[in-house]
Design a protein around this motif. Structure first.
Motif, short mmCIF file in Angstrom:
data_model
loop_
_atom_site.label_atom_id
_atom_site.label_comp_id
_atom_site.label_asym_id
_atom_site.label_seq_id
_atom_site.Cartn_x
_atom_site.Cartn_y
_atom_site.Cartn_z
N HIS A 1 0.83 -1.21 0.00
CA HIS A 1 0.00 0.00 0.00
C HIS A 1 0.86 1.25 0.00
N ALA A 2 0.41 2.24 -0.76
CA ALA A 2 1.13 3.51 -0.87
C ALA A 2 0.72 4.50 0.22
N LEU A 3 -0.45 4.27 0.81
CA LEU A 3 -0.94 5.15 1.87
C LEU A 3 -1.45 4.30 3.02
N ILE A 4 -0.99 4.60 4.22
CA ILE A 4 -1.42 3.89 5.43
C ILE A 4 -2.06 4.91 6.36
N VAL A 5 -3.27 4.62 6.81
CA VAL A 5 -4.02 5.58 7.62
C VAL A 5 -4.47 4.92 8.92
N GLY B 1 7.51 0.78 1.24
CA GLY B 1 8.32 1.31 0.15
C GLY B 1 8.75 2.73 0.46
N THR B 2 9.74 3.21 -0.26
CA THR B 2 10.27 4.55 0.01
C THR B 2 9.25 5.65 -0.30
N ASP B 3 8.25 5.35 -1.13
CA ASP B 3 7.23 6.34 -1.48
C ASP B 3 5.97 6.21 -0.63
N THR B 4 5.98 5.31 0.35
CA THR B 4 4.81 5.13 1.20
C THR B 4 4.58 6.36 2.07
N ALA B 5 3.31 6.73 2.26
CA ALA B 5 2.95 7.84 3.13
C ALA B 5 2.11 7.29 4.29
N VAL B 6 2.26 7.91 5.45
CA VAL B 6 1.55 7.48 6.66
C VAL B 6 0.79 8.65 7.25
N ALA B 7 -0.50 8.46 7.47
CA ALA B 7 -1.35 9.50 8.07
C ALA B 7 -1.98 8.97 9.35
N ASP B 8 -2.14 9.84 10.31
CA ASP B 8 -2.78 9.48 11.58
C ASP B 8 -3.82 10.54 11.89
N ILE B 9 -5.03 10.13 12.25
CA ILE B 9 -6.05 11.13 12.59
C ILE B 9 -5.97 11.54 14.05
N VAL B 10 -5.18 10.83 14.86
CA VAL B 10 -4.99 11.18 16.27
C VAL B 10 -4.12 12.44 16.34
N GLU C 1 2.49 14.45 17.92
CA GLU C 1 3.17 13.45 17.11
C GLU C 1 2.99 12.09 17.78
N THR C 2 2.24 11.22 17.16
CA THR C 2 1.99 9.90 17.72
C THR C 2 3.19 8.99 17.49
N PRO C 3 3.26 7.89 18.23
CA PRO C 3 4.34 6.93 17.98
C PRO C 3 4.38 6.44 16.53
N LEU C 4 3.21 6.31 15.88
CA LEU C 4 3.18 5.90 14.47
C LEU C 4 3.87 6.92 13.59
N ILE C 5 3.58 8.19 13.79
CA ILE C 5 4.21 9.25 12.99
C ILE C 5 5.71 9.30 13.25
N THR C 6 6.10 9.15 14.50
CA THR C 6 7.53 9.13 14.84
C THR C 6 8.24 7.99 14.13
N ALA C 7 7.62 6.80 14.15
CA ALA C 7 8.22 5.64 13.49
C ALA C 7 8.30 5.85 11.99
N ALA C 8 7.25 6.41 11.39
CA ALA C 8 7.24 6.64 9.94
C ALA C 8 8.36 7.61 9.55
N LYS D 1 6.91 9.88 4.12
CA LYS D 1 6.09 11.08 4.24
C LYS D 1 5.03 10.86 5.31
N THR D 2 4.72 11.91 6.05
CA THR D 2 3.74 11.78 7.14
C THR D 2 2.75 12.93 7.13
N ALA D 3 1.55 12.65 7.66
CA ALA D 3 0.52 13.66 7.85
C ALA D 3 -0.07 13.47 9.24
#
Length: 279
Positions: free
Chosen positions: A186-190, A211-220, A225-232, A238-240
């Protein structure tokens, strides 16, 4: 601070409880910034009083209101008219009152997409892996499906994911235990779950296969900055983070109630974020 007159336009946020909401701070900032004769109020309303309160606000001349937990589904049922965004999400978070009618929409999906754009993430590069199957997941999934982006749902309770998938075309479902392997596809993980929110355990997700082009978004957005965003970010992805979604989803309601389309910029982000840093 703007001085209210007898012509002031009024809106607010309805919830139970509602004291945690940052919406009054957010809308108050915009009201002051644009010198608008108006106010945005926190409106604590018990579930059993919701319908009476909404009709009362409309009768009292309010321009509209936001709706937060636990009233979004009740608002959907109450509205005289709902738009496509609310129909797709199955819930309402924004009300407008016009000529005695209650009109409902859901701005979570558009707020989510606007937050992606602000962080230079193009969701059309999908497919997207959505973790969670609640109301926020449905709003995000509906917004992505309207742009023909394929979606995979993954929830701790597979039954809830199956129920949501049945409401949306081209959605697949995987078991919660398969989420780590699915990252590679997946290119986007939410993340639409509450995992990672202050007071909750972090989301356990192995991003090493991304992949290097994968983006990660968190609605929290608590913490900012959630642990998921920190890890990404540690993986160079890329992160949102979630606060941007909160800010962007507020724009359509403010524009409808107060007649000005507000700007989401760094000054607003810092102002709202400062409040989130207060214990």
């Amino acid at each position: 601070m703007a001085i209210l007159t007898g012509k002031a336009r009024l809106a607010g946020v309805i919830g139970w409880p509602v004291s945690h909401s940052r919406s009054p701070r957010l809308h108050g900032y915009w009201l002051d910034r644009y010198g608008i004769d108006g106010a945005y109020l926190p409106l604590p309303v018990r579930p059993e009083d919701f319908a009476t309160a909404v009709r009362g606000l409309a009768a009292a001349g309010f321009a509209g209101a936001n709706v937060t937990i636990p009233h979004k589904e009740a608002a959907f049922a109450l509205c005289d008219t709902i738009d496509e965004s609310a129909s797709g999400a199955g819930a309402v978070n924004t009300l407008r009152f016009e000529d005695g009618r209650v009109i409902g929409s859901n701005t979570d999906g558009t707020g989510f997409l606007a937050n992606l754009r602000q962080h230079a993430i193009d969701p059309s590069e999908g497919p997207a892996l959505i973790l969670g199957a609640g109301g926020s997941a449905r709003a995000v999934a509906s917004a992505l499906r309207q742009r023909d982006i394929n979606i995979c749902l993954c929830n701790r309770s597979r039954d809830r994911a199956e129920t949501l998938a049945a409401m949306l075309p081209s959605c697949t479902v995987i078991d919660w235990e398969a989420r780590h392997l699915a990252v590679a596809d997946h290119a986007l993980i939410v993340n639409t779950t509450s995992l990672g929110m202050t007071g909750n355990p972090p989301l356990d997700l192995d991003l090493s296969r991304a992949g290097t082009d994968t983006a990660v978004a968190d609605i929290v957005y608590v913490p900012l900055e959630t642990p998921l965003i920190t890890a990404a970010r540690a993986h160079g992805l890329k992160t949102a983070p979630g606060l941007g979604m909160l800010l962007h989803q507020a724009v359509p309601g403010f524009a409808a109630w107060f007649g000005v389309t507000p700007e989401v910029d760094e000054a607003l982000y810092r102002y709202v974020a400062a409040d989130l840093l207060i214990p």
